[in-house]
Structure formats: C-alpha cells, structure tokens
Write a protein that holds these residues in place. Structure first.
Motif, short mmCIF file in Angstrom:
data_model
loop_
_atom_site.label_atom_id
_atom_site.label_comp_id
_atom_site.label_asym_id
_atom_site.label_seq_id
_atom_site.Cartn_x
_atom_site.Cartn_y
_atom_site.Cartn_z
N GLY A 197 0.26 2.13 15.10
CA GLY A 197 -0.33 2.99 15.61
C GLY A 197 -0.02 3.44 16.87
N LYS A 198 -0.56 4.75 17.37
CA LYS A 198 -0.23 5.35 18.48
C LYS A 198 -1.18 5.88 19.14
N ILE A 199 -1.47 5.80 20.54
CA ILE A 199 -2.59 6.53 21.29
C ILE A 199 -2.00 7.44 22.24
N VAL A 200 -2.51 8.55 22.52
CA VAL A 200 -2.27 9.39 23.45
C VAL A 200 -3.30 9.81 24.50
N VAL A 201 -3.47 9.58 25.60
CA VAL A 201 -4.51 9.92 26.47
C VAL A 201 -3.89 10.58 27.72
N GLY A 202 -3.92 11.74 27.70
CA GLY A 202 -3.24 12.62 28.91
C GLY A 202 -1.83 12.43 28.79
N ASP A 203 -1.09 11.93 29.89
CA ASP A 203 0.33 11.84 30.10
C ASP A 203 0.76 9.98 29.69
N PHE A 204 -0.47 9.26 29.07
CA PHE A 204 -0.23 8.00 28.78
C PHE A 204 -0.10 7.98 27.12
N THR A 205 0.95 7.20 26.84
CA THR A 205 1.03 7.36 25.35
C THR A 205 1.50 5.53 25.24
N GLU A 206 1.01 4.84 24.10
CA GLU A 206 1.14 3.67 23.77
C GLU A 206 1.29 3.43 22.42
N THR A 207 2.16 2.79 21.80
CA THR A 207 2.29 2.32 20.63
C THR A 207 1.69 0.80 20.30
N MET B 197 2.58 -3.73 27.05
CA MET B 197 2.13 -2.31 27.64
C MET B 197 2.54 -2.30 29.03
N ARG B 198 3.24 -1.11 29.45
CA ARG B 198 3.49 -0.98 30.73
C ARG B 198 2.48 0.34 31.13
N ASP B 199 2.06 -0.01 32.64
CA ASP B 199 1.39 1.12 33.39
C ASP B 199 2.18 2.28 33.63
N ALA B 200 1.62 3.50 33.78
CA ALA B 200 2.34 4.69 34.07
C ALA B 200 3.50 4.53 35.18
N ASP B 201 3.57 3.54 36.22
CA ASP B 201 4.37 3.48 36.93
C ASP B 201 5.82 2.36 36.28
N GLY B 202 5.31 2.11 35.12
CA GLY B 202 6.55 1.17 34.43
C GLY B 202 6.30 -0.36 34.78
N THR B 203 5.33 -0.85 35.54
CA THR B 203 5.06 -2.18 35.73
C THR B 203 4.07 -2.76 34.74
N MET B 204 4.25 -4.22 34.58
CA MET B 204 3.19 -4.61 33.68
C MET B 204 2.08 -4.89 34.15
N PRO B 205 0.85 -4.61 33.27
CA PRO B 205 -0.37 -4.69 33.72
C PRO B 205 -1.00 -6.08 33.78
N ARG B 206 -1.85 -6.30 34.39
CA ARG B 206 -2.38 -7.99 34.54
C ARG B 206 -3.70 -7.91 33.67
N THR B 207 -3.73 -8.94 32.77
CA THR B 207 -5.24 -9.25 32.43
C THR B 207 -6.08 -9.46 33.05
N ALA B 208 -7.29 -8.95 32.90
CA ALA B 208 -8.47 -9.02 33.75
C ALA B 208 -9.74 -9.61 33.54
N GLY B 209 -9.88 -10.57 33.06
CA GLY B 209 -10.99 -11.42 32.60
C GLY B 209 -11.82 -10.83 31.62
N ARG B 210 -13.28 -11.47 31.93
CA ARG B 210 -14.22 -10.97 31.01
C ARG B 210 -15.32 -10.43 31.71
#
Length: 173
Positions: free
Chosen positions: A48-58, A1-14
């Motif tokens: 599946g696909k989710i759309v939230v605002g301008d974010f879309t992720e399969t 999954m990529r952020d809106a700016d095209g970079t890869m997100p970081r996993t952020a713990g628990r």
C-alpha cells in the motif's frame, strides 16, 4: 520508514486512554509534520501507499486475513468517519493478520480537529488491549492524539486538511 529529512525515526513507547473504559497500548514512531494532499491506495499485490502532504510511504499489507478490496473498504469507512464531526478519531489499517492469533496491527491513526487531520503511524498491541480488537472498527482501539510520548520524544505526525480527505474520497469513489 524514513523521516522527511532522511533519518530513521525512533519507536516511541506506549500510551494509554480511558476511552471505552480501559487502557489501549500503541507504539508510535517519530517524524516531521507537513501539510497538503492526501491519498491511501493499494499499489501492488501486498503493498500500500499513503500520501500526506509531501510525505509518502509505501507499506506491506498482509493478505492472509483481508484481501486488497477489504483494505480499501476499511479505508473508505475510516475516512467517512472523519466527516461525521469536527473533532473525530479514526484509523486506517495498514496491515492485519487474524486478530485472534496476531500480536499487533499496523495502522495509521487519524485525528480530525476542525479542518485539520493529523496522521500518525502506530502499532496496536493486541495482547495489551482491555477488550477484543474489532477489525471493522479499529478506531475503538486507537488512543487519543498525543504529540509527545511518555519518554518525552516527539511522536511522528503529518497533517492535511479535511478538504483533501474529502477530495480523495470523492475521486476514489
């Protein structure tokens, strides 16, 4: 999954919660907020696909425990839960295998605060739950909303309005 700016997100713990008398462990992923439309749907076998605002992720959907119809029923129930109160927590299961043997559940926690619904991407780590995971009520294993993880990293979050969720529910039956 990529952020809106095209970079890869970081996993952020628990994170943990005292809800239901115990600690719930989830991994969250970092990204950028947005607003507007909302949809979640099965787009092909196992996807599946989710759309939230301008974010879309399969996203991949494992079909060994639930079929596509069960995912859709679960999503409808989770979205209805958001309409029960002005402040509500719910959870859209993105992919699930048998919780008796699985390590985690991939999900989209939903946090309604008045007219805004915040959406995050998480993993529910099953062997770290204090009670048995209930696939019919996944929000019971969803932490309260946090915007920064234990290491100070921003947690991914997208936003939409409750009216967009209602419009989607009305259109999807």
């Amino acid at each position: 999954m990529r952020d809106a700016d095209g970079t890869m997100p970081r996993t952020a713990g628990r994170c943990s919660t005292n809800e239901s008398g115990g600690s719930v462990h989830m991994s969250r992923i970092s990204a950028t907020p947005s607003g507007g439309a909302f949809a979640i749907e099965v787009v092909s076998t196992g996807t599946g696909k989710i759309v939230v605002g301008d974010f879309t992720e399969t996203f991949p959907m494992d079909l060994t425990f639930w079929d596509a119809e069960h995912y859709e029923q679960s999503w409808a129930k989770a979205l209805r839960r958001l309409e029960e109160a002005d402040v509500a927590t719910s959870c859209l299961v993105a992919s699930i295998t048998d919780p008796k043997t699985a390590n985690y559940i991939s999900c989209w926690p939903l946090y309604r605060i008045q007219g805004t619904v915040f959406v995050q991407n998480s993993l529910i780590i099953l062997n770290e739950l204090n009670k048995v995971f209930d696939p019919e009520r996944p929000w019971l294993s969803t932490d309260p909303r946090e915007i920064v993880d234990e290491d100070g990293n921003k947690i991914s979050e997208w936003r939409t309005g409750i009216e967009n969720v209602r419009e989607f529910r009305a259109a999807s039956g």
